[in-house]
Design a protein around this motif. Sequence first.
Motif, mmCIF file in Angstrom:
data_model
loop_
_atom_site.group_PDB
_atom_site.id
_atom_site.type_symbol
_atom_site.label_atom_id
_atom_site.label_comp_id
_atom_site.label_asym_id
_atom_site.label_seq_id
_atom_site.Cartn_x
_atom_site.Cartn_y
_atom_site.Cartn_z
ATOM 1 N N LYS A 90 0.831 -1.204 0.000
ATOM 2 C CA LYS A 90 0.000 0.000 0.000
ATOM 3 C C LYS A 90 0.862 1.248 0.000
ATOM 4 N N GLY A 91 2.004 1.185 0.708
ATOM 5 C CA GLY A 91 2.907 2.344 0.725
ATOM 6 C C GLY A 91 3.476 2.651 -0.624
ATOM 7 N N ARG A 92 3.602 1.643 -1.491
ATOM 8 C CA ARG A 92 4.112 1.862 -2.840
ATOM 9 C C ARG A 92 2.973 2.138 -3.825
ATOM 10 N N GLY A 93 1.750 2.167 -3.303
ATOM 11 C CA GLY A 93 0.622 2.456 -4.161
ATOM 12 C C GLY A 93 0.176 1.290 -4.994
ATOM 13 N N VAL A 94 0.530 0.071 -4.582
ATOM 14 C CA VAL A 94 0.156 -1.133 -5.323
ATOM 15 C C VAL A 94 -1.193 -1.624 -4.833
ATOM 16 N N SER A 95 -2.091 -1.883 -5.733
ATOM 17 C CA SER A 95 -3.419 -2.365 -5.376
ATOM 18 C C SER A 95 -3.339 -3.805 -4.919
ATOM 19 N N VAL A 96 -4.041 -4.144 -3.825
ATOM 20 C CA VAL A 96 -4.051 -5.493 -3.296
ATOM 21 C C VAL A 96 -5.415 -6.134 -3.424
#
Length: 509
Positions: free
Chosen positions: A502-508
């Motif tokens: 989430k800190g890298r802006g990656v959707s989970v």
Amino acid sequence: MNPTPVEADTTSNYGSDFTPDEEEILHSLLQEAPAATLPEDLDLALKDINDNETPRGARIPRRSQYQQQWSGSNSIWTRQQTSGITLEMADDSNISASGGWPDIEPDLRSPLERFRTKPRKALSVTDLVSPSWCELQYWFTLTKHGKKRRTPAMKQGTAVHKILEEEVHQTVAVDIRTKEDAWGLRIWNTIQGLRTLRETGMTRELEVWGVFDGLLVNGVIDELSYKCPDRELEAAELETNVPPPLPPDQRNISGFLSPNGSQTPCQNNFGIAAAQLSPSSSSSKGRSKVYITDTKTRSVKSIPKAASFRPTLMQLMLYHRLLSDMATNMIDPSVLFSRYDLRPDEPFTDAFIAQISGIFYAPPSSPPKIDNTEPSTFAPDIDQDTLQLLLSHNSLNQLWTLMISDFRTTFPHGAQSVGKVLKADYRDAVDGRLIGEKTVLMDEDLLTKYLKSELGWWKGERPAEGVCLEEAYKCRSCDFAEECGWRKGKIDEAREKMRMMKGRGVSVV
């Protein structure tokens, strides 16, 4: 390659041990892992392994009933059970929880030192196979209970096995007075099992022993027969393992080791000459290989796949290794005798010999004529052939030698007489009907690698490990899930991974 998807078990009584937040975290991680769904049966079929049981009595072959088929229309029927025998042998069933997990002070001894050293029993196939489901679960089982507790499902599986065994053997209770008698009975039952196999083409519940890395191991094979369970699989294996032809002036190693191919009797590691071993019996001529089958009971109408089959696969391969070692006389019996403080040259008690001889007595069709002018030597309740056989092998050492002779007769080509096609039968836990079967090939390299790893854990060379993320479904049926640090560690690891993503802006999602 993605693992084979496994159907969910809609009949499972197990609820989820994960909180909604934990399930969401694991679900997110599983999106990145190879797809896998819940297995069809969380109640692992390891409940059918009974290699720790002591013999209930002497076994008599049911020669006229060995071809009896399971009646698919009938449920399990009740048969009169014979009483068990009393053995003066060590038992670890009363290990208290205070001496195990959780420890106030960490016990740094290895699992082998804590649970499988004198006076407790030696390692079994169960001990080597159960960790393949989850090492931590088996570790908690040993430290908290001392052994695997019998559940209703395990008892039902035992009932199915008992019915199958009684199609081949009749069990007769024997009164045991010494440890030597008890072990003599176990060896005698193995001898009778081998003879039943040769005479009828099949035997069940055959006990075998082996030594892995200096450690004694025992197991009980559910079924042996001369019928290949998968001829196509065997043919494919033979085609890929055809050895290159030898020069005309050379022989292969089996030629040098064969009694007929050597000028002098070859001896094994324990001084028994090949000439001392019985030749193949006429009843087993033309039967080149013996095949191993293991029977599992299940509460669902399907056979296991993927990770759920791994314990059974390792179990079958362990049986193959043990049987091959027995067939080639690779087991030093002094390891067994020393492990259980047995007196290998101590004669059996007269009562033991009389009981075994009486069990095999067959009444004559007409009473024998007795000359009243001389003292009668007729013993109406004793089988004279069995009596003479036991008197000429009246100790554990001598009876072991007789057993090895029978192994040589049954497996005339040693390990080559043990078929590489292994089969698992799956039966309904309620009515015993056959659900399906699965066949695999023996893989020596895979088994060797597995044994090295598991024996390393037993010896304390590495800590126990939990399941991988793809097999997290196993935690749902585990009694120790709430106490498992491995499981909680995986949850923390999953949370940290999500936070970083989430800190890298990656959707989970």
